[in-house]
Design an enzyme around this catalytic site. Structure first.
Site, PDB file in Angstrom:
ATOM      1  CB  THR A  65       4.150  -2.349  -6.414  1.00 32.17           C
ATOM      2  OG1 THR A  65       3.729  -1.444  -7.440  1.00 32.17           O
ATOM      3  CG2 THR A  65       5.525  -1.959  -5.908  1.00 32.17           C
ATOM      4  CE  LYS A  69       0.438  -4.169  -8.539  1.00 35.32           C
ATOM      5  NZ  LYS A  69      -0.718  -3.323  -8.873  1.00 35.32           N
ATOM      6  CG  ASP A 105      -4.308  -3.287  -7.689  1.00 39.23           C
ATOM      7  OD1 ASP A 105      -4.054  -2.591  -6.690  1.00 39.23           O
ATOM      8  OD2 ASP A 105      -3.421  -3.849  -8.365  1.00 39.23           O
ATOM      9  N   GLY A 258      -6.125   9.136  -8.962  1.00 42.67           N
ATOM     10  CA  GLY A 258      -5.909   7.769  -8.518  1.00 42.67           C
ATOM     11  C   GLY A 258      -5.747   7.590  -7.018  1.00 42.67           C
TER      12      GLY A 258
END
Ligand code: ATR
Length: 296
Positions: A65, A69, A105, A258
């Site tokens: 993260t 990334k 993602d 989210g």
């Protein structure tokens, strides 16, 4: 003889407040796996050395993260098509002594969106072939979302404070020019009546972010121009109801924060490490409990 515990790391800097250790810890326990998931604070100068260790047992791999990334991309032996296209890795999978960089993602975002569209069984991708989507923001999260939406056949418009960055995003993703284009804030009024999904990928509205009380790029009055069937998604999940989601909800629009994306990107990462189907409901409960503890 008991097998020594397998390990998955979360490479972060700083390494605070992630829900992923709770989600994956619960998932390993539910499947009876002797494996540990641990967030580690990795300074940029240490990244290559830590990633190098992942190429050996007991590591199954890692999550990656902020801010690593993009930086881990050149450290991978292989990349999946999504990771290569997006230019970022959120999941590292060890295959023997080789590291494969994945990006879950985009798939996580689509599987979360599927919960809103009710078009199929849980865990199946939504049909977006006739959908028009407005993506707010052009940062790292937007890259994964735009790539996923365009790949699912949607017509995607991107609006960003920094227009140059939005132009670069659309060009670099190399999706077909018909699939994704940049729109100016001033032209949003024309676009909104034909928009099916609005997706906020900016950090506006996030608690502790640059503008926790604000709306990202669109005004509350803009939301009136959306059709009543439009859905508004915010990638932010702290707070659970952002100012954007509150304004959209006040207009009667269906909204989503989210958390579903977080859960589904985690589920896809879990499956890549273990080869087993992720216990999604267990992961969801763990994430929701963790969030309630932080915010409650
Ligand atoms: P992430 O990886 O979470 O996407 P990022 O790459 O730093 O984070 O991108 C942050 C996004 O939020 C960008 O689209 C940024 O807009 P700019 O490219 O114009 O900087 C957007 N953003 C951050 N703060 C903002 C603000 N106060 N108003 C509007 N957009 C903002």
């Amino acid at each position: 003889m008991p097998r020594s515990s397998e390990r998955v790391l979360l490479l972060a800097h700083p390494a605070g407040h992630s829900l992923s250790p709770l989600m994956h810890g619960a998932a390993f326990a539910a499947l009876g796996m002797d494996a540990q998931y641990e967030a580690v604070d990795v300074a940029p100068a240490e990244l290559a050395a830590v990633v190098g260790q992942l190429a050996h047992p007991p590591y199954l791999g890692a999550n990656v993260t902020v801010p690593h990334k993009e930086a881990v991309v050149p450290l991978m032996h292989e990349l999946t098509a999504a990771a290569r296209a997006v230019g970022a890795v959120n999941t590292i999978v060890r295959r023997g002594d080789r590291l494969v960089g994945h990006n879950t993602d985009g798939a996580g975002f689509l599987l979360g969106l599927a919960e809103l569209t009710q078009s199929g069984a849980e865990g199946t991708l939504p049909d977006l072939s006739s959908a028009t989507c407005l993506v707010l923001g052009a940062g790292g999260a937007a890259r994964a979302v735009v790539h996923a939406l365009a790949g699912a056949g949607a017509n995607v418009h991107v609006v960003n404070r920094n227009v140059e960055r939005a132009n670069r995003l659309v060009q670099e993703l190399a999706v077909s020019p018909r699939a994704a284009s940049v729109v100016n804030v001033a032209d949003l009024g024309d676009l909104l009546p034909a928009t099916d999904f609005v997706v906020n990928t900016t950090s506006v509205g996030m608690s502790g972010g640059p503008d926790p009380g604000g709306l990202p790029l669109i005004e509350a009055t803009h939301l009136n121009a959306l059709p009543p069937s439009a859905r508004v998604v915010d990638l932010v999940y702290r707070p659970a109801v952002t100012p954007l989601l509150a304004a959209a909800g006040a207009r009667g629009l269906v909204t989503q924060n989210g958390l579903p994306m977080l859960i589904w990107q985690g589920a896809k990462a879990f499956e890549a490490w273990t080869g087993q189907q992720a216990p999604v409901s267990v992961m969801r409960t763990a994430a929701e409990r963790g969030l309630a503890q932080v915010t409650g």
